[in-house]
Motif scaffolding. Structure first.
Motif, PDB file in Angstrom:
ATOM      1  N   ALA B 442     -32.418 -39.849   2.734  1.00 34.06           N
ATOM      2  CA  ALA B 442     -32.608 -38.419   2.949  1.00 34.06           C
ATOM      3  C   ALA B 442     -33.582 -37.873   1.912  1.00 34.06           C
ATOM      4  CB  ALA B 442     -31.267 -37.701   2.873  1.00 34.06           C
ATOM      5  N   THR B 443     -33.398 -38.265   0.649  1.00 31.62           N
ATOM      6  CA  THR B 443     -34.288 -37.778  -0.404  1.00 31.62           C
ATOM      7  C   THR B 443     -35.726 -38.166  -0.109  1.00 31.62           C
ATOM      8  OG1 THR B 443     -32.480 -38.255  -1.901  1.00 31.62           O
ATOM      9  CG2 THR B 443     -34.573 -37.671  -2.898  1.00 31.62           C
ATOM     10  N   ALA B 444     -35.924 -39.417   0.302  1.00 36.86           N
ATOM     11  CA  ALA B 444     -37.281 -39.884   0.560  1.00 36.86           C
ATOM     12  C   ALA B 444     -37.916 -39.088   1.684  1.00 36.86           C
ATOM     13  CB  ALA B 444     -37.266 -41.363   0.910  1.00 36.86           C
ATOM     14  N   LEU B 445     -37.154 -38.898   2.758  1.00 31.80           N
ATOM     15  CA  LEU B 445     -37.728 -38.203   3.914  1.00 31.80           C
ATOM     16  C   LEU B 445     -37.999 -36.745   3.582  1.00 31.80           C
ATOM     17  CD1 LEU B 445     -35.943 -39.721   7.005  1.00 31.80           C
ATOM     18  CD2 LEU B 445     -38.275 -40.031   6.199  1.00 31.80           C
ATOM     19  N   ILE B 446     -37.000 -36.094   2.990  1.00 26.37           N
ATOM     20  CA  ILE B 446     -37.178 -34.681   2.650  1.00 26.37           C
ATOM     21  C   ILE B 446     -38.333 -34.540   1.661  1.00 26.37           C
ATOM     22  CG2 ILE B 446     -36.117 -32.697   1.499  1.00 26.37           C
ATOM     23  CD1 ILE B 446     -33.427 -33.729   2.652  1.00 26.37           C
ATOM     24  N   GLY B 447     -38.336 -35.425   0.672  1.00 21.19           N
ATOM     25  CA  GLY B 447     -39.395 -35.374  -0.342  1.00 21.19           C
ATOM     26  C   GLY B 447     -40.766 -35.558   0.284  1.00 21.19           C
TER      27      GLY B 447
END
Lengths: 405, 471, 232
Positions: B442-447
């Motif tokens: 999630a962090t990677a995608l949102i980031g």
């Protein structure tokens, strides 16, 4: 080379340049703090122990059952250890530098004086008359303990000796103006006048807790821990491994009803004490490298794009008489300007990050000298990163100007 | 509407260009989002392939930032683990303040001492208040195996009251805790871990068997199944990454056998001689926990502590102002700063590094998208709306983020391996779980999408007219 | 098909106000082939940009296929462009990373056509321009004339009512240029309205109508005898 046309061109299209500047600012801010913490950890890890590190090892012996007399048993054990070829000295001990367990006591100089804070605490080491040989320390003043002064000690006994020896750091802390020799101090917390006389001062020796607030203050008392206790052995150079391998058998010959464990050379003891520091230093150094790589390649990528974007413009400049070096310098100067902006913001940011570390995690304050070092690193990094794309820009043919794209 | 027309091949020309008058006025069908997402993904993959260097640079940057932040966060998250979620609200550490009248135990926050004197533990256990409670300390015993060829070994030991097991949900594999009567009579009974049982007896069901500890035979009344508490919250004076102990002895037995205090013994005035002097002194050396099932119980127990302190004052103890309290598990871990400050710092640095990597990705995406402004202008001229151009580029950013997440996962895993190698006691701490795994993605995608938002917005601002100019 | 009444287009910067179109009026009927000529800076490109809904005009009225486009949102303009207009550019403007099939697919995608219909249209359009056997070649593998044919196929695949061509033969040699021109005439013959900007007077004369622009205004409109051209 004129700066103002570069500035004008940057002002016209600021976002990409600002992104690089922001990246440089954060990089500098992180880098300065990380470098500071890493160097601080390296300094901590290289803290001197004050002992003959390569030739010292320790172990624990524990008697099982109510077999032998602990005092006589320990003397027999010590004789057996000392008889192993290659052993210089051996003793039972409480207190090994960086060993992370031991005793700590408050030290006062007058009756009714209170130990207010950690600055009056010192590690308490129990040693016998062979203390200098065992640790490989230097005596600075006075004398060491006599064999007659050394008393056998068992768990639960309160150490209340008539004589003590201080290390240099504690001596200077307690008596900043003169010699400690012959002075009386109180290490027992008992009410009344101080009852321990200082008979000697030895050179630097570290406490068991190198990460504490007072890692260097030690008071030695003349006790020989007996029964189930810890041993320290110092060997001839090069004999350490052999003696360590022989120790268990030598002790089992004295008495089989025992456990011998924790046989550990000092190198291991030191490594264990600084395990967390070493891990942090390694991880942070890795982060610093990755950070520099990411920022450098980011600049390479973005400047490459600018070169492509400005191909026609560069060709035109060349057609109008700009030399290759002019083109190169344009990109170098442009990068320097952007990085300088990043440095200006980054220095502030570095102080802010450090401020948070100091405030919330009680880290040390970042010395200002790290900022110019960090700034220099990112400046050089920026120049190196821009070199490749800029050199490519210098190879753009002036004829591009007359061609349609 | 999306009217479907068929083209009889024989009349191809006529249909294609001849009847536009009737057909061109039809409404434009809204592209279904699925269709378009597939299309954008196809374009994004193509873009990735066309600029392998730039793309892998971005993927690597995101992966590195992500891995650093996630490695740090994993350690923090595992350190902040609630070791006993089902009971963390009913278990309370008891704190009393019988410290020196001259100075507080804690000079910054005036917290009461982190342990109790042995005497206070004894007396609080003796109170007939109806709550489960236990004083305790960590020690060690020598386990002497039956087989004389096997050398005796030290075993980590905890000295506890029988309530301990029910309070902390200790998982009995066989048998049960010793009784209150056995405790009172200081009977030689013991609960051991399954690991110790298997080591000494080569089997786990050894209830009723005898085991030699130090110099005496003990009767085994219970065997605990493998029991992990991370962190080992009930004793913060020892390493909270220790495993649960192998041997549990009755409090009365530990006291009678003068079992040493492993952890810390902290004195503000010199204790008397010997073990007896120590356990009757004002030195603190035992932990004390009580189970209080509800708010009422908590209030009643607080009143009970207040009364206890008042009574002790009559005997000349507790010369400091009232500072007795109970603290639940999570606040207790917080109060004792169980999470090393290095871990917090590491998380902060990791987050800042991730930010650098995202800024980096933003810059590179901007460059990448604007390099394609010709194509974007063309797409606009051919009828793509701003939103469609924006979405296309957001999908491209997302794809890079997803690649970054996969690469970041591998790097995080390596980072955790590195931590486990550097700090062996972090074996259990440096582990990914499903939530961290999901969080990482999630962090990677949102980031990546956040990093791509501005470049995508810039991309959709490209004027369609820029294409018409003949160069 | 297209009516422009007193159109003005003014480009403003801090210092300069450029009147690219001043009081520009033009009506183009369905099925016409109109050539627009004029010297550099006469406003040809601005006219084409506005006609193709790529830019907004500053003042005046523009009706395209009966729809008043003044004040339309960007999205409405995109959609209208997609449905009604096909573009052919001097430099072809094919997307180098996409093969011919995917290039022609671009406008159809934004129209949200079902896959089967797109496939059919793309194949037919490319077949129509003589490239039906090269669906999966890339633009770089083709000659300039072939590339322009792909661009024409792309413009036609969506069945536009109006084809806007900006110097469609400007980058081609004479032989290829003639081929492209013949293709355009053929398309026009089948009912598609074409407006072509060019500075080649000979080419302009082949169109049904010839509009000459100077300084953002129409100065001359010459009707060409359509039938005689055909005969030639």
């Amino acid at each position: 080379m004129e700066i103002s046309p570069i500035l004008k061109s940057l002002r016209k299209n600021p976002v990409a340049a600002l992104l690089i500047a922001a990246q440089v600012a954060l990089t500098l801010a992180i880098l300065a703090n990380v470098l500071f913490i890493v160097s601080d950890r390296i300094a901590t890890m290289s803290m001197p122990s004050g002992i003959d590190e390569p030739n010292v090892f320790t172990f624990a012996s524990q008697d099982i059952g109510e077999g032998r007399n602990p005092i006589d048993g320990t003397l027999a054990d010590l004789d057996a250890v000392r008889a192993i070829p290659g052993v210089i000295a051996a003793a039972t001990q409480i207190g090994i530098p960086m060993g992370q367990s031991g005793w700590q006591t408050g030290v006062t100089l007058k009756a009714e004086e209170k130990v207010e804070g950690p600055e009056r605490l010192a590690a308490l080491y129990m040693v016998d008359e062979r203390m200098l040989d065992v640790y490989g320390m230097q005596l600075l003043e006075g004398r060491t303990f006599n064999a007659e002064e050394v008393i056998a000690w068992k768990t639960g006994d309160q150490p209340k000796p008539p004589v003590v020896i201080l290390n240099k750091a504690l001596s200077q802390k307690l008596f900043p103006d003169g010699s400690a020799l012959g002075r009386m101090i109180n290490i027992t917390g008992d009410p009344g006048e101080p009852a321990q006389q200082v008979v000697g001062v030895v050179d630097t020796i570290a406490s068991p807790w190198p990460r504490s607030q007072n890692p260097d203050r030690v008071v030695f008392v003349p006790f020989r821990p007996s029964g189930s206790t810890n041993f320290i052995v110092r060997t001839e150079p090069g004999e350490l491994d052999r003696v360590m391998a022989a120790i268990e058998e030598a002790l089992f010959k004295v008495d089989r009803n025992r456990i011998v464990d924790g046989i550990r050379d000092f190198k291991t003891t030191r490594a264990r004490a600084f395990e967390g520091d070493r891990a942090m230093a390694v991880l942070l150094a890795a982060i610093a490298l990755a950070l520099l790589a990411v920022t450098a390649f980011g600049i390479v990528g973005q400047v490459s794009f600018w070169v492509t974007q400005r191909t026609k413009q560069i060709g035109t400049r060349r057609a109008l008489g700009a030399r290759r070096s002019d083109i190169l310098r344009y990109f170098q100067l442009e990068n320097a300007l952007i990085v300088l902006l990043g440095i200006a913001v980054g220095c502030t940011l570095a102080m802010a990050i450090n401020g948070a570390l100091v405030k919330y995690l009680s880290f040390g304050a970042l010395p200002l000298s790290w900022l110019p070092i960090g700034a220099l690193v990112v400046l050089v990094l920026g120049q190196l990163a821009v070199l490749g794309p800029a050199l490519r820009a210098t190879r753009i043919a002036p004829a591009i100007a007359t061609r349609t794209a | 509407m999306s009217g479907k027309r068929t083209f009889p091949t024989g009349r191809l020309r006529r249909l294609m260009w001849g009847n536009t008058a009737t057909n061109a006025s039809r409404e434009r069908a809204t592209p279904t989002s699925e269709d378009m997402t597939t299309y954008y993904l196809k374009l994004a993959l193509l873009a990735l392939k066309r600029t392998p260097a730039l793309s892998s640079l971005m993927v690597l940057a995101i992966a590195l930032g992500l891995a650093t932040a996630m490695t740090a966060f994993t350690v923090l998250y595992r350190m902040s683990n609630n070791p006993i979620p089902q009971k963390s609200d009913v278990l309370y550490a008891v704190q009393l303040d019988a410290w020196s009248p001259e100075r507080p135990f804690d000079r910054t926050d005036n917290l009461p001492p982190d342990q109790l004197t042995h005497g206070d533990s004894r007396r609080l256990m003796a109170l007939d208040d109806g709550y489960r409670k236990t004083g305790m300390w960590r020690s060690s015993v020598v386990v002497v195996p039956e087989n004389t060829k096997v050398r005796p070994r030290n075993a980590p030991t905890r000295i506890v009251a029988p309530d301990f097991f029910a309070m902390f949900d200790a998982p009995f594999l066989h048998g049960q805790a010793w009784t209150a009567e056995q405790e009172a009579r200081a009977e030689r009974v013991v609960v051991i871990s399954r690991e110790l049982a298997e080591r000494v007896f080569n089997k786990s069901d050894v209830v009723g068997d005898r085991i030699y500890l130090d110099d005496e035979q003990f009767q085994i009344v219970g065997v605990l199944d493998t029991w992990k508490l991370i962190p080992l919250f009930y004793d913060v004076t020892n390493n909270v990454l220790n495993e649960t102990e192998d041997v549990f002895l009755p409090f009365s037995v530990g006291t009678g056998k003068e079992k040493a205090f492993h952890g810390s013994v902290n004195c503000w005035q010199p204790p008397g001689e010997g073990f007896k002097g120590l356990i009757d002194s004002e030195c603190i050396m035992t932990q004390f926990w009580v189970e209080l099932p509800d708010r009422g119980a908590r209030e009643r127990y607080q009143a009970l502590l207040d009364a206890y302190v008042a009574e002790q004052r009559k005997a000349g103890r507790f010369k400091r102002p009232d500072n007795q309290r109970v603290v639940a598990v999570m606040p207790w871990l917080e109060q004792n700063e169980v999470i090393p400050r290095d871990t917090r710092m590491f998380v902060g640095i990791g987050a800042a590094f991730l930010l650098v990597c995202l800024l980096n990705a933003t810059g590179l995406l901007l460059a990448k998208f604007l390099r394609k402004s010709g194509e974007i202008g063309l797409r606009r001229a051919l009828g793509a709306s701003k939103r469609e151009v924006f979405n296309q580029h957001l999908v491209e950013s997302g794809l890079i983020g997803a690649c970054g997440a996969i690469a970041g996962l591998i790097l995080t895993w390596s980072g955790l391996l590195a931590i486990r190698a550097l700090i062996p006691e972090y074996q259990e701490i440096a582990q990914l779980d499903i939530w961290l795994f999901a969080g990482l993605f999630a962090t990677a995608l949102i980031g990546a999408v956040a990093a791509g938002a501005y470049p995508a917005w810039r991309a959709c601002q490209v004027m369609p007219a820029s294409q018409l100019k003949a160069h | 098909m297209l009516t422009m009444k007193s159109l003005k287009k003014i480009y403003r910067t801090a210092l300069v106000e450029t009147h690219a179109l001043r009081d520009f009026s033009l009506t183009v009927n369905s099925g016409e082939f109109v050539a627009v000529t004029g010297p550099s800076g006469s406003g040809k490109t601005t006219f084409l940009n506005i006609a193709g809904l790529l830019e907004e005009h500053t003042e005046g009225q523009y009706t395209l296929d009966g729809i008043n486009v003044s004040g339309m949102s960007d999205d409405q303009r995109s959609s209208l462009r997609n449905q009604k207009i096909g573009f052919i550019f001097q430099s072809f403007n094919l997307i180098a990373d996409l093969d011919l099939y995917d290039n022609v697919d671009v406008p159809l995608r934004y129209r949200g056509m079902p896959k089967a219909e797109r496939k059919q249209r793309i194949e037919q359009a490319l077949t129509r321009v003589g490239l039906g056997s090269r669906l999966h070649h890339y633009p770089a593998e083709l000659s300039g004339g072939q590339q322009q044919r792909v661009a024409i196929a792309r413009a036609l695949a969506g069945s536009p009512k109006l084809l806007l061509a900006d110097e469609p033969t400007g980058n081609l040699d004479t032989v290829m240029a003639r081929g492209v021109m013949e293709l355009l005439e053929e398309i026009n013959g089948q009912g598609t309205t074409i407006i072509m900007v060019t500075h080649d007077l000979e080419l302009a004369r082949r169109a049904g109508r010839h509009v000459h622009m100077v300084d953002g205004q129409v100065v001359d409109i010459a009707e060409t005898d359509f039938s005689s051209l055909r005969a030639a």
